[in-house]
Scaffold this motif. Structure first.
Motif, PDB file in Angstrom:
ATOM      1  N   ASN A   1      36.754  35.154  35.772  1.00 47.79           N
ATOM      2  CA  ASN A   1      37.080  34.112  34.795  1.00 47.79           C
ATOM      3  C   ASN A   1      37.298  34.661  33.387  1.00 47.79           C
ATOM      4  OD1 ASN A   1      36.944  32.184  36.757  1.00 47.79           O
ATOM      5  ND2 ASN A   1      35.565  30.822  35.635  1.00 47.79           N
TER       6      ASN A   1
ATOM      7  N   VAL B   1      40.063  33.162  30.748  1.00 48.79           N
ATOM      8  CA  VAL B   1      39.788  32.885  29.330  1.00 48.79           C
ATOM      9  C   VAL B   1      40.758  33.680  28.449  1.00 48.79           C
ATOM     10  CG1 VAL B   1      38.090  33.231  27.488  1.00 48.79           C
ATOM     11  CG2 VAL B   1      37.371  32.269  29.684  1.00 48.79           C
TER      12      VAL B   1
ATOM     13  N   GLN C   1      30.232  40.240  30.427  1.00 54.59           N
ATOM     14  CA  GLN C   1      30.555  39.372  31.559  1.00 54.59           C
ATOM     15  C   GLN C   1      31.784  39.936  32.275  1.00 54.59           C
ATOM     16  OE1 GLN C   1      29.755  37.144  34.005  1.00 54.59           O
ATOM     17  NE2 GLN C   1      29.040  35.715  32.434  1.00 54.59           N
TER      18      GLN C   1
ATOM     19  N   ASP D   1      28.979  36.425  25.843  1.00 54.47           N
ATOM     20  CA  ASP D   1      28.927  36.567  27.302  1.00 54.47           C
ATOM     21  C   ASP D   1      29.036  35.214  27.985  1.00 54.47           C
ATOM     22  OD1 ASP D   1      28.457  39.271  26.830  1.00 54.47           O
ATOM     23  OD2 ASP D   1      26.323  38.862  26.550  1.00 54.47           O
ATOM     24  N   LEU D   2      28.988  34.166  27.196  1.00 55.09           N
ATOM     25  CA  LEU D   2      29.171  32.813  27.734  1.00 55.09           C
ATOM     26  C   LEU D   2      30.651  32.496  27.635  1.00 55.09           C
ATOM     27  CD1 LEU D   2      26.214  30.859  26.132  1.00 55.09           C
ATOM     28  CD2 LEU D   2      26.387  31.798  28.433  1.00 55.09           C
ATOM     29  N   LEU D   3      31.304  32.390  28.763  1.00 54.28           N
ATOM     30  CA  LEU D   3      32.758  32.210  28.715  1.00 54.28           C
ATOM     31  C   LEU D   3      33.147  30.829  28.200  1.00 54.28           C
ATOM     32  CD1 LEU D   3      33.924  34.163  31.863  1.00 54.28           C
ATOM     33  CD2 LEU D   3      33.632  34.941  29.512  1.00 54.28           C
TER      34      LEU D   3
ATOM     35  N   HIS E   1      33.025  38.783  35.351  1.00 53.94           N
ATOM     36  CA  HIS E   1      33.602  37.869  36.350  1.00 53.94           C
ATOM     37  C   HIS E   1      35.102  37.678  36.120  1.00 53.94           C
ATOM     38  CE1 HIS E   1      34.352  34.029  38.452  1.00 53.94           C
ATOM     39  NE2 HIS E   1      33.346  34.403  39.221  1.00 53.94           N
TER      40      HIS E   1
ATOM     41  N   GLU F   1      35.222  44.291  39.031  1.00 47.70           N
ATOM     42  CA  GLU F   1      35.727  44.664  40.345  1.00 47.70           C
ATOM     43  C   GLU F   1      37.228  44.947  40.256  1.00 47.70           C
ATOM     44  OE1 GLU F   1      34.741  41.596  43.125  1.00 47.70           O
ATOM     45  OE2 GLU F   1      32.582  41.875  42.810  1.00 47.70           O
TER      46      GLU F   1
END
Lengths: 244, 117
Positions: free
Chosen positions: B57, B61, B53, B34-36, B55, B79
Motif C-alpha cells: 500500500n 499512497v 512501512q 509509518d501510518l499510511l 507493505h 518484497e
C-alpha cells in the motif's frame, strides 16, 4: 430464523490491556445478562483462554474461539475459528514470533491464563502486546489454513487498524468481513467500507466487563454456531447479518 | 535537491536502478510517517516519503499523492512484488540502513522541508 445478538470481539485477562476480572465465568455472566447469544474470544496474539470460556459458558451462550493478531504492519486482524484447537494452534504459531516479556513490560499488565472457574493457572511468557512477525497477508493465510474467518479489526479506529496503518483496505487482502466499532464516524468512511463489498460486523472489543455487548451485530440465523455465522456473513440460505 | 543529489548525499541504495528518471526534477519537500493513512493525507506531491512501512500500500499512497520517491529507513526492504510494482508505476524506491530520524535530519540539513513549513 432467529434474530440473535453477537459480540464477536471480547478480550480476557490474558490480554495485558484487559481488566483482571475478565475471567471466563465473569464475562460469560456479563454476556448472558446483556442478552447476547454468541460471543467471540479474541485475545491479542493468543487463544489460550478461549477453551476455558467455552466450558464456562456451557449451554447458556455460544462462544467462538478466536484471536486478534497484531501483524508486522501493526494492524489488527481477527480470526474466528470452528473450534478452540484451531484457534490455539494459530495462536501458538503467532506467539513464537513475539519477544519474551520483561520486568518492564509486565508493569503494563499481567497475561493471565485461567481455568473454567476463573482461577489463574499460568502466565503467558511472550509479550502479547507486541507485533508478530506475520505480515498482513501471512496472518490472513494462517487463519484460513486453520479454517478460520479472517476479519479486519475495528477499521474505524484511529490506531492499529488496517486503514490507519495502511491507508485503506488492500483489495487482495483476503478478508471475509470487516469489523467496525460504532459509531461509524463519517458517512464517507461508511461508504468507502461498503464499497469493499465485504460483510460488516460491529463488536465491542471489550477489555472491561462493563463494555461487553455495548456494540454488537444482529444475526438472523437458525442457531448460534460457527457454521451459521459463515452463512450469515455470506448472506446464504436466508441467513444474514444486520445493523440494527 | 534532485533525486540524484539525494541518493548521493545520503548514500542510499536504489531498489529500482532500472528506472529511467528525470535527473533534473526538483523535490518539493518531504514527509515521514509509518501510518499510511497519515501519509495519504499529508505527504506532498513531488516530495519524498521516509517510512519503515514496506507493505504494498506504500505504492498506492505514492501514486495517489504523486510522490517523487520513497525511502525505506532502518534497512527495511519490501518484497519483490512491491519493487516490481514500483517500476511499473515509475516510483523510485530507496533504502537506507540509517534510522528515519537520521535520514530526515540529513534531508532537512540539505534544505528539504515538510509540507506545512
Amino acid at each position: 430464523m432467529k434474530r440473535l445478538l453477537a459480540d464477536l470481539h471480547i478480550h480476557t485477562a490474558l490480554s495485558p490491556c484487559a481488566a483482571k476480572d475478565m475471567t471466563p465465568p465473569a464475562l460469560v455472566q456479563a454476556a448472558v445478562r446483556k442478552g447476547l447469544a454468541m460471543i467471540g474470544i479474541c485475545d491479542h496474539n493468543s487463544a489460550r483462554n478461549a477453551a476455558a470460556v467455552q466450558e464456562a459458558a456451557g449451554k447458556d451462550l455460544a462462544v467462538l474461539a478466536g484471536i486478534e493478531i497484531t501483524t508486522a504492519e501493526e494492524a489488527h486482524v481477527l480470526g474466528l475459528f470452528p473450534d478452540a484447537e484451531a484457534a490455539l494452534a494459530t495462536g501458538d504459531q503467532v506467539r513464537t514470533t513475539l519477544p519474551e516479556t520483561t520486568a518492564a513490560s509486565r508493569k503494563f499488565g499481567e497475561q493471565l491464563v485461567m481455568n473454567t472457574q476463573g482461577e489463574v493457572v499460568g502466565r503467558e511468557p511472550r509479550m502479547l502486546s507486541a507485533a508478530s512477525a506475520y505480515s498482513l497477508s501471512e496472518a490472513v493465510r494462517l487463519i484460513k489454513q486453520h479454517k478460520g474467518i479472517p476479519i479486519a479489526a475495528h477499521v474505524n479506529r484511529p490506531s492499529f487498524s488496517v486503514i490507519s496503518q495502511l491507508g485503506f483496505l488492500p483489495a487482495d487482502a483476503g478478508f471475509e468481513a470487516i469489523e467496525v466499532f460504532a459509531p461509524m464516524g463519517s458517512t464517507a468512511r461508511a461508504n468507502e467500507l461498503a464499497s469493499a463489498g465485504l460483510p460488516i460486523i460491529a463488536s465491542s472489543d471489550s477489555h472491561f466487563l462493563s463494555d461487553i455487548g455495548s456494540c454488537r451485530v444482529v444475526l438472523e440465523i437458525a442457531a448460534p454456531t460457527f457454521a451459521e455465522l459463515i452463512l450469515a456473513l455470506n448472506g446464504q440460505r436466508g441467513r444474514r447479518c444486520c445493523h440494527a | 535537491m534532485t533525486l540524484n543529489d539525494m541518493a548521493k548525499a545520503l548514500s542510499l541504495d536504489s531498489l529500482t536502478p532500472t528506472l529511467q528518471l528525470d535527473a533534473s526534477a526538483e523535490l518539493s519537500g518531504g514527509y515521514v510517517s509509518d501510518l499510511l493513512s497519515d501519509a495519504l493525507a499529508n505527504a506532498p506531491s513531488d516530495g519524498v516519503l521516509v517510512t519503515v512501512q514496506v507493505h504494498m500500500n506504500v505504492l498506492a499512497v505514492a501514486v495517489h499523492t504523486e510522490l517523487a520517491a520513497v525511502i525505506f529507513a532502518s534497512g527495511r526492504t519490501p518484497e519483490r512484488a512491491v519493487i516490481e510494482k514500483a517500476i511499473e508505476e515509475r516510483i523510485p524506491l530507496y533504502r537506507s540502513n540509517e534510522s528515519a530520524f537520521d535520514v530526515v535530519g540529513k534531508l532537512y540539513a540539505k534544505g528539504l522541508r515538510g509540507p506545512h513549513a
